[in-house]
Design an enzyme around this catalytic site. Structure first.
Site, PDB file in Angstrom:
ATOM      1  N   ASP A   1      -6.155  -5.139  -8.078  1.00  0.00           N
ATOM      2  CA  ASP A   1      -6.213  -5.799  -6.758  1.00  0.00           C
ATOM      3  C   ASP A   1      -6.780  -7.210  -6.888  1.00  0.00           C
ATOM      4  OD1 ASP A   1      -8.329  -4.223  -7.583  1.00  0.00           O
ATOM      5  OD2 ASP A   1      -8.876  -3.510  -5.597  1.00  0.00           O
TER       6      ASP A   1
ATOM      7  N   TYR B   1       6.257   6.592 -12.977  1.00  0.00           N
ATOM      8  CA  TYR B   1       7.709   6.546 -13.127  1.00  0.00           C
ATOM      9  C   TYR B   1       8.231   7.641 -14.055  1.00  0.00           C
ATOM     10  CZ  TYR B   1       7.673   2.035 -10.795  1.00  0.00           C
ATOM     11  OH  TYR B   1       7.519   1.037  -9.885  1.00  0.00           O
TER      12      TYR B   1
ATOM     13  N   ASP C   1       5.507  -3.391 -12.153  1.00  0.00           N
ATOM     14  CA  ASP C   1       6.620  -3.545 -11.221  1.00  0.00           C
ATOM     15  C   ASP C   1       6.195  -4.431 -10.043  1.00  0.00           C
ATOM     16  OD1 ASP C   1       8.989  -3.194  -9.923  1.00  0.00           O
ATOM     17  OD2 ASP C   1       8.809  -1.042  -9.619  1.00  0.00           O
TER      18      ASP C   1
ATOM     19  N   LYS D   1      -6.692  -0.116 -13.033  1.00  0.00           N
ATOM     20  CA  LYS D   1      -7.565   0.300 -11.932  1.00  0.00           C
ATOM     21  C   LYS D   1      -8.503   1.382 -12.504  1.00  0.00           C
ATOM     22  CE  LYS D   1      -8.538   0.220  -7.434  1.00  0.00           C
ATOM     23  NZ  LYS D   1      -8.995  -0.954  -6.678  1.00  0.00           N
TER      24      LYS D   1
END
Ligand code: NAD
Length: 375
Positions: free
Chosen positions: A240, A159, A264, A206
């Site tokens: 995930d 972002y 988000d 991640k």
């Protein structure tokens, strides 16, 4: 009790005067807090924003706290008039008042101006996005007992807006993760956990794939976690796997801390666990100011129809009341919202009812007024 003593303790000359002065100061402070008027920036926003902002304003006023609203426009309409969707006057107002509540603002997809929401968070240094997710009794969902808090880093990651075309057929977006911002958001999550009697913080990442960027985020969280060892438990999850775990066993989690993009996405997932975007509140908090807003967007297809659910913005208002130290009023408003939803007679379409935005607000205001007269 000997003269010149307080509660039986001997006192020195002058103690009496100081005590009297302190008591009088405390009395004046309590009186001032009770009668204080809070100047707050109110940004109605686009789409369903103005209707929700009006409903929320009425409910916050019915809490008994006095507000002096400074209404400021940002978004599509201002873009046409002033050539920018986020005029400096809006930023100045928020910095002056330190507290703002805003409706959602539309961001054109793919083309047009950059997100006002992102610009606001970055420009004002609102680095922490706090999003409590709690089941509401009476609201039929797949789970009854979700009680999570999402702490999303608000200023960097993908972002940061650093992207460009590489020739005509490729594009590149750069993901920025810094130790300073990662440690700052991790500390916010742990401090929130301590202050609110939470037991555990889970860092979401991640780092198995993005070993540098997400690796640094995780390392920063571990550094901060070590400082809270023995007080707040710490663990980490790959994003995930986290999504699957949240859908299967949300009760295993407590406070989640995430970089911007995962924060988000996981926020909307968690909103879905407790009844949808219509009931998910949020706060953007920084050292200079705080801006309170719902997780959801401007839902343009429902704009102007008196249809959208104002609960998320109202609950953001509850976070605002807590932020300014009005704990009792915050509790009254939260209880009133939860009671009206539990009754199920005046809820909006997304909660299974047929009431409009205004009628839902009417029911909450009536409930707050009846509490005020019976108290
Ligand atoms: P959205 O959150 O506006 O709406 C998605 C769907 O969720 C809606 O169509 C509706 O079915 C439901 N919904 C959302 N809020 C609701 C409410 N209060 N009551 C009842 N149902 C509700 O998401 P979107 O359609 O992806 O985004 C629309 C615009 O909002 C875009 O321009 C986007 O950039 C912007 N947006 C702004 C913010 C913000 O201001 N902070 C946040 C997210 C999206």
């Amino acid at each position: 009790m000997p003269s010149g003593s307080v509660a039986g303790h001997a006192s020195r000359p002058g103690d009496h005067g100081r005590l009297r002065a302190a008591l009088s100061f405390a009395t004046r402070l309590v009186a001032r807090m009770a009668s204080m008027t809070y100047r707050v920036t109110l940004i109605p926003g686009d789409g369903i924003g103005p209707e929700l902002a009006e409903a929320t304003r009425r409910v916050l006023e019915a809490s008994g706290v006095e507000f002096d609203w400074e209404v400021m426009d940002a978004g599509e309409a201002v873009m046409a008039k002033e050539g920018t969707p986020l005029p400096q006057s809006v930023l100045d107002s928020i910095l002056r008042n330190k507290v703002a509540i805003k409706g959602p603002i539309t961001t054109p997809v793919g083309v047009g101006f950059r997100s006002v929401n992102v610009a606001l968070r970055q420009t004002l240094g609102l680095y922490a996005n706090l999003r409590p997710v709690r089941s509401i009794p009476g609201l039929k969902t797949r789970y009854d007992d979700v009680d999570l808090v999402i702490v999303r880093e608000n200023t960097e990651d993908l972002y940061a807006g650093i992207e460009h075309m590489v020739g005509p057929d490729a594009a590149e977006s750069i993901k920025i993760i810094t130790r300073a911002a990662s440690e700052r958001i991790a500390r916010f999550a742990f401090e929130y956990a301590v202050a609110n009697g939470r037991r555990k913080v889970t860092a979401v990442h991640k780092a198995n794939i993005m070993k540098f960027s997400d690796g640094l985020f995780l390392e920063s969280c571990r550094t901060i976690a070590a400082q809270y060892e023995g007080r707040i438990a710490f663990e980490d999850r790959i994003v995930d796997n986290m999504c699957m775990q949240l859908v299967q066993k949300p009760e295993l989690y407590d406070v989640l801390v995430l970089p911007n993009l995962y924060g988000d996405i996981v926020s909307d997932l968690c909103a879905g666990l407790v009844g949808g975007l219509g009931v998910a509140p949020g706060a953007n908090i920084g050292p200079e100011a705080a801006v309170f807003e719902a997780v959801h967007g401007s839902a343009p297809k429902y704009a102007g129809q008196n249809k959208a659910n104002p609960t998320a913005l109202m609950l953001s208002g509850v976070l605002l009341l807590r932020h300014i130290g009005q704990q009792a009023a915050a509790q009254r408003v939260e209880d009133a919202i939860r009671a009206v939803i539990a009754e199920g007679r005046s809820t909006t379409y997304d909660l299974g009812g047929s009431a409009g935005t205004r009628e839902f607000a009417d029911a909450i205001v009536a409930r707050l007024d009846s509490v005020a007269t019976t108290a």
